[in-house]
Design a protein around this motif. Structure first.
Motif, PDB file in Angstrom:
ATOM      1  N   ASP A 181       0.928  -1.217  -0.007  1.00  0.00           N
ATOM      2  CA  ASP A 181      -0.063  -0.093   0.219  1.00  0.00           C
ATOM      3  C   ASP A 181       0.781   1.278   0.044  1.00  0.00           C
ATOM      4  OD1 ASP A 181      -2.331  -1.587   0.143  1.00  0.00           O
ATOM      5  OD2 ASP A 181      -2.555  -1.617   2.333  1.00  0.00           O
ATOM      6  N   VAL A 182       0.481   2.192  -0.748  1.00  0.00           N
ATOM      7  CA  VAL A 182       1.170   3.441  -1.015  1.00  0.00           C
ATOM      8  C   VAL A 182       0.212   4.641  -1.047  1.00  0.00           C
ATOM      9  CG1 VAL A 182       2.528   4.963  -2.429  1.00  0.00           C
ATOM     10  CG2 VAL A 182       3.106   2.699  -2.276  1.00  0.00           C
ATOM     11  N   ALA A 183       0.492   5.420   0.150  1.00  0.00           N
ATOM     12  CA  ALA A 183      -0.669   6.536   0.273  1.00  0.00           C
ATOM     13  C   ALA A 183      -0.271   7.734  -0.615  1.00  0.00           C
ATOM     14  CB  ALA A 183      -0.945   6.982   1.670  1.00  0.00           C
ATOM     15  N   PHE A 184      -1.105   8.615  -1.099  1.00  0.00           N
ATOM     16  CA  PHE A 184      -0.792   9.857  -1.705  1.00  0.00           C
ATOM     17  C   PHE A 184      -1.395  11.025  -1.310  1.00  0.00           C
ATOM     18  CE2 PHE A 184      -4.231   7.769  -4.406  1.00  0.00           C
ATOM     19  CZ  PHE A 184      -4.882   9.110  -4.401  1.00  0.00           C
ATOM     20  N   GLY A 185      -0.928  12.212  -1.466  1.00  0.00           N
ATOM     21  CA  GLY A 185      -1.249  13.417  -1.178  1.00  0.00           C
ATOM     22  C   GLY A 185      -2.358  14.079  -2.430  1.00  0.00           C
ATOM     23  N   GLN A 186      -1.812  13.588  -3.476  1.00  0.00           N
ATOM     24  CA  GLN A 186      -2.613  14.276  -4.567  1.00  0.00           C
ATOM     25  C   GLN A 186      -2.077  13.655  -5.918  1.00  0.00           C
ATOM     26  OE1 GLN A 186      -2.660  18.795  -4.972  1.00  0.00           O
ATOM     27  NE2 GLN A 186      -3.207  18.497  -7.042  1.00  0.00           N
ATOM     28  N   LEU A 187      -2.960  13.357  -6.799  1.00  0.00           N
ATOM     29  CA  LEU A 187      -2.760  12.672  -8.252  1.00  0.00           C
ATOM     30  C   LEU A 187      -2.686  14.006  -9.156  1.00  0.00           C
ATOM     31  CD1 LEU A 187      -4.766   9.618  -8.270  1.00  0.00           C
ATOM     32  CD2 LEU A 187      -2.367   9.564  -7.591  1.00  0.00           C
ATOM     33  N   PRO A 188      -1.753  13.793 -10.294  1.00  0.00           N
ATOM     34  CA  PRO A 188      -1.792  14.948 -11.385  1.00  0.00           C
ATOM     35  C   PRO A 188      -3.172  15.276 -12.180  1.00  0.00           C
ATOM     36  CG  PRO A 188      -0.634  12.884 -12.083  1.00  0.00           C
ATOM     37  CD  PRO A 188      -1.116  12.860 -10.554  1.00  0.00           C
ATOM     38  N   ASP A 189      -3.392  16.231 -12.316  1.00  0.00           N
ATOM     39  CA  ASP A 189      -4.956  16.380 -12.983  1.00  0.00           C
ATOM     40  C   ASP A 189      -4.658  16.933 -14.632  1.00  0.00           C
ATOM     41  OD1 ASP A 189      -3.417  18.902 -12.906  1.00  0.00           O
ATOM     42  OD2 ASP A 189      -5.114  19.741 -11.967  1.00  0.00           O
ATOM     43  N   ASP A 190      -3.376  16.393 -14.817  1.00  0.00           N
ATOM     44  CA  ASP A 190      -2.984  16.880 -16.568  1.00  0.00           C
ATOM     45  C   ASP A 190      -2.526  15.734 -17.303  1.00  0.00           C
ATOM     46  OD1 ASP A 190      -0.880  16.452 -15.097  1.00  0.00           O
ATOM     47  OD2 ASP A 190       0.104  17.998 -15.929  1.00  0.00           O
TER      48      ASP A 190
END
Length: 237
Positions: free
Chosen positions: A128-137
């Motif tokens: 498992d890898v948590a993220f803060g934000q994924l790209p929107d482009d």
């Protein structure tokens, strides 16, 4: 053409068809995948699960390396602790810094390497890898992965899908990015001591499915052989 020759040819065709079904099913089920399969563009505070199955009968998986894209970086990456495994996180300076509400991001995680554990034959592990934000482009993210076995063999899951949409032999895990609200990610099953049982259950289901397909192929082959025999006898008479 003799009846014996006709039967032999029909049987050969049946065997080839059944073998093709088995090979295709095996190739499609063994690679490393990312779950969920999709997230909304720009999604925040989520979790990606990398599922790593062991496809060797005589060796264990001892090292997993997942490479994160830096042209469309995943921000705020955190690695969940995993019993028996040690995670090493590598960061890279971005060519193009990313502006966020919290400031400008100049570095992002480019590689995560898990070592120290073991995935045996017929088993899998979820990382498992948590993220803060994924790209929107971007429309998708490709996570090239190397899977190292105890015998030194390295499975390179790095190939990207071809233009025709056909699956490659060693596909890299791909996360689809959709317009906001188009998808609701479903969490992948968490890794635990039940992994082996889950893998066995999945194998049993696959085996039953392949058995059914094989039976259907066999019946069709026998029907074709019977038809050929009748046609041959009519021709002889």
């Amino acid at each position: 053409m003799s009846t014996r020759t006709t039967l032999r040819r029909a049987g050969f065709v049946t065997v080839l068809a059944a073998a093709g079904v088995l090979v295709a099913a095996g190739a499609a089920s063994a690679h490393v995948t990312v779950h969920p399969e999709s997230y909304a563009k720009g999604a925040t505070d989520g979790v990606l699960t990398f599922r790593v199955p062991n496809e060797e009968d005589t060796a264990s998986t001892t090292k997993v390396q997942v490479y994160l894209p830096t042209d469309h970086p995943v921000l705020g990456v955190l690695v969940s602790p995993h019993d028996g495994w040690t995670a090493k996180v590598t960061t890279t300076k971005l060519k193009t810094p990313v502006k966020t509400d919290d400031g400008t991001i100049t570095d992002a995680v480019s590689e995560i390497t898990w070592t120290g554990g073991k995935i045996g034959a017929g088993q899998f592990e979820d990382f498992d890898v948590a993220f803060g934000q994924l790209p929107d482009d971007a429309d998708e993210l490709t996570f090239k992965t190397l899977q190292t076995y105890s015998d030194g063999h390295v499975a390179r899951w790095i190939e990207e899908a071809e233009s025709g949409g056909e699956e490659t032999e060693n596909p890299a895990p791909v996360l689809k990015l959709t317009a906001s609200g188009d998808s609701t990610p479903a969490p992948a099953a968490k890794s635990s001591t039940k992994n082996s049982a889950q893998a066995v259950s999945a194998s049993d289901s696959t085996a039953r499915g392949l058995g059914t397909v094989g039976l259907v192929v066999g019946v069709l082959g026998l029907a074709a052989a019977a038809f050929a025999v009748v046609r041959t006898r009519k021709a002889d008479s």
